[in-house]
Design a protein around this motif. Structure first.
Motif, mmCIF file in Angstrom:
data_model
loop_
_atom_site.group_PDB
_atom_site.id
_atom_site.type_symbol
_atom_site.label_atom_id
_atom_site.label_comp_id
_atom_site.label_asym_id
_atom_site.label_seq_id
_atom_site.Cartn_x
_atom_site.Cartn_y
_atom_site.Cartn_z
ATOM 1 N N TYR A 52 33.914 -0.212 49.793
ATOM 2 C CA TYR A 52 32.696 0.333 50.398
ATOM 3 C C TYR A 52 32.652 1.831 50.127
ATOM 4 N N VAL A 78 29.200 -0.049 60.229
ATOM 5 C CA VAL A 78 28.211 -0.314 59.185
ATOM 6 C C VAL A 78 28.784 0.154 57.857
ATOM 7 N N ILE A 80 28.283 0.671 53.568
ATOM 8 C CA ILE A 80 27.396 0.772 52.404
ATOM 9 C C ILE A 80 28.263 0.475 51.187
ATOM 10 N N ARG A 86 23.397 -1.822 52.661
ATOM 11 C CA ARG A 86 23.913 -1.547 54.002
ATOM 12 C C ARG A 86 24.045 -2.848 54.780
ATOM 13 N N ASP A 87 25.127 -2.965 55.556
ATOM 14 C CA ASP A 87 25.340 -4.177 56.335
ATOM 15 C C ASP A 87 26.222 -3.843 57.528
ATOM 16 N N THR A 272 20.241 -2.475 58.055
ATOM 17 C CA THR A 272 20.551 -3.270 56.879
ATOM 18 C C THR A 272 19.511 -3.017 55.785
ATOM 19 N N THR A 275 20.022 1.466 50.449
ATOM 20 C CA THR A 275 20.077 2.890 50.755
ATOM 21 C C THR A 275 19.175 3.652 49.790
ATOM 22 N N TRP A 278 19.909 5.640 45.875
ATOM 23 C CA TRP A 278 21.320 5.306 45.737
ATOM 24 C C TRP A 278 21.853 5.557 44.328
#
Length: 296
Positions: A52, A78, A80, A86-87, A272, A275, A278
């Motif tokens: 991540y 959380v 990324i 994102r989760d 979620t 991003t 990115w």
């Protein structure tokens, strides 16, 4: 089950949901809530990505009965990933006396679910958390949430000085380089150090974790300098829990929060999803972290 998710997320109590389902669908809620419990258990143990780019840890306080009713912290992680997705990776209910041992247990669970590396972790200065992050992932850079640091400074200072302190700290955190930030903080210390030594001490003790984000360009700074990305989710958590008074146990609270996560709002900011910007951010991360990004 989808109807149950929506109703819980809107803040209805279990009794109100039972009445609604009985009236509209002529069904009982027990079977659906049993399925939610199974789904929650599966969600909390699901495999995670190996790497991540960013891990954000924040918390919300919820009234839960534990002998007596008390405000208990629920910590939310959380992630990324390297694709910018994102989760919510997991949640845990905190207990009294937070420390390294408890953090190690939770973070080790994330590692055991497949998380082998985290580039940057952003968190509040919770006791034992930065050290525990580096015990589990030794290469991770830990960034303390700048917004939380400013709020802490205001708690240590008189209200008539809040505007000036917030403005001057903003000048520190918007510096172009770590050296420039240090120079600005020296000036801040000269003005406020004698009056508010606790404000200075908090930053001096944690300076290495305060300025991590300054080594990066703007696209990454916006992602990692604060946990405020989770605020929209926390707002929905509060809406869903406010009318309940308190929860009978930890599992009941986690079940409602899980249902909120499962029910994102269309055309609204949700934790979620993708991003923004990115591609630019991941290229900057790759130039700094090298094969930790490119060889995943």
């Amino acid at each position: 089950t989808e109807t149950i998710v929506s109703l819980y997320a809107k803040g209805l109590t279990t009794g109100e949901i039972q009445a609604h389902l009985a009236e509209v669908y002529d069904v009982e809620v027990s079977r659906a809530t049993a399925q939610v419990a199974q789904d929650l258990a599966a969600w909390r143990t699901r495999p995670l990505d190996r790497v991540y780019a960013v891990l954000l840890i924040d918390c919300i306080y919820i009234k839960i009965r534990d002998g007596a009713v008390a405000n208990k912290p629920v910590y939310i992680a959380v992630g990324i990933n390297l694709d910018g997705d994102r989760d919510v990776l997991g949640m845990r209910v905190g207990t009294g006396g937070e420390g390294a041992k408890q953090w190690m247990t939770w973070l080790t669970e994330l590692r055991n679910r497949g998380v082998g590396d985290i580039l940057i972790a952003c968190c509040d200065g919770l006791k034992g958390l930065p050290e525990s992050i580096n015990d589990v992932w030794p290469q991770t850079d830990v960034q303390l949430c700048v917004v939380h640091l400013v709020r802490t400074s205001l708690r240590y200072s008189a209200k008539q000085h809040w505007a000036a302190i917030a403005r001057q700290l903003r000048e520190v955190y918007t510096a172009k380089t770590a050296d420039e930030a240090e120079q600005r903080f020296v000036r801040f210390e000269e003005e406020w150090g004698q009056r508010y030594p606790a404000v200075i001490d908090t930053r001096r003790r944690n300076w290495e974790h305060v300025i991590v984000f300054m080594r990066f360009p703007a696209p990454i700074r916006r992602v990692v300098y604060t946990t405020n990305m989770i605020e929209s989710l926390n707002s929905r958590f509060r809406q869903a829990t406010r009318r309940r008074g308190h929860f009978p146990d930890d599992d009941a609270a986690l079940k409602v929060l899980y249902l909120v996560i499962r029910n994102p709002i269309k055309n609204r900011a949700n934790v979620t999803g993708k991003t923004p910007a990115w591609k630019q951010a991941i290229n900057s991360l790759a130039s700094y972290y090298g094969d930790r990004v490119t060889n995943h």
